[in-house]
Design an enzyme around this catalytic site. Structure first.
Site, mmCIF file in Angstrom:
data_model
loop_
_atom_site.group_PDB
_atom_site.id
_atom_site.type_symbol
_atom_site.label_atom_id
_atom_site.label_comp_id
_atom_site.label_asym_id
_atom_site.label_seq_id
_atom_site.Cartn_x
_atom_site.Cartn_y
_atom_site.Cartn_z
ATOM 1 C CB CYS A 187 64.678 -41.247 73.949
ATOM 2 S SG CYS A 187 63.603 -39.864 74.409
ATOM 3 C CD GLU B 61 61.140 -46.486 73.699
ATOM 4 O OE1 GLU B 61 60.705 -46.694 72.541
ATOM 5 O OE2 GLU B 61 62.184 -45.847 73.938
#
Length: 257
Positions: A2, A111
């Site tokens: 992340c 992402e």
């Protein structure tokens, strides 16, 4: 992993979600990046008898954990994520995993998926029903040689569930609200006692929305970076068609093939 996330809820909404009496005002943040301050929730001092709020408080930490034993951060990698599968044993995280587990409120995360052409497509991954989630995090305080202290943190990750796996093979760990107190309780609960929480989020919690590459730049901090953007499909041109097109180019015009 992340590498970017967002917190766009109001302070009142965030405080209610995290079980805090109140929070100082803060603006909506659509593109939180490593080394920036992030809001974390930690266990606080026990409250007075009769209080219906848990013993929690909010602190700002630098996103990028620095273990206490590091001499010079310039010679140490930026630890924005910690693999949950090894955090309890790895030197960089094991002390924080035992003594300083935190919650990181978020409205979602970003992402990137790598395509066959080696291009990256960004996705905004948000709760399907809206609202907030709490990432499992770790906190460490690093002391500078001069004596000043810096609170730092990292997000724990695990293997991706079906909501995210088509984009990336890792995702942040989400702690459910009914497990907040247990996760934060480092006085009585050791890492083995919370290991059952280190799992992918329940399938169906998130949805992944393709967005433009504006999120790639830290300077872009407006809500427009979360707008859906379906990249145009590039037509596949065969070698025969390419050669034919080249032959039909008018005199004086350059060929693209």
């Amino acid at each position: 992993m992340c590498g970017r996330f967002a917190l766009t809820a109001t302070p009142d909404q965030t405080a209610a979600f995290a079980g805090l009496a109140e929070l100082e005002d803060f603006p909506a943040r659509y593109n939180i990046a490593p080394t920036q301050p992030i809001l974390t929730i930690i266990a606080g001092e026990p409250r007075a008898p009769g209080s219906n709020l848990p013993d929690r408080r909010a602190v700002l930490v630098r996103w990028g954990l620095i273990p206490a034993w590091v001499k010079d951060p310039k010679d140490f990698p930026l630890l924005i994520n910690a693999r949950s599968e090894s955090a309890a044993e790895k030197a960089s995280f094991k002390v924080a995993m035992r003594h300083r587990r935190v919650l990181i409120p978020a409205s979602g995360f970003y992402e990137w998926r790598r395509s066959g052409s080696n291009q990256l497509q960004a996705y905004w991954v948000r709760p399907r029903r809206g609202g907030l989630v709490a990432f499992a995090g770790l906190m460490e305080t690093w002391s500078e040689p001069g004596g000043s202290e810096i609170d730092t943190g990292a997000i724990l990750t695990t293997s991706a569930n079906a909501d995210v796996a088509h984009v990336h093979d890792r995702m942040p760990i989400v702690i459910e609200p009914d497990s907040f107190s247990a996760w934060l309780d480092c006085r009585r609960r050791e890492p083995r006692d919370v290991a059952c929480m280190l799992r992918p989020a329940e399938e169906g919690l998130f949805e992944a929305i393709p967005v433009s590459d504006r999120v790639n730049k830290v300077a872009n901090v407006g809500p427009d970076i979360q707008e859906r953007f379906d990249a145009p499909v590039q037509p596949v041109v065969s070698r025969a068609d390419s050669a034919k097109a080249a032959r039909n180019v008018p005199d004086g015009q350059m060929s693209l093939f």
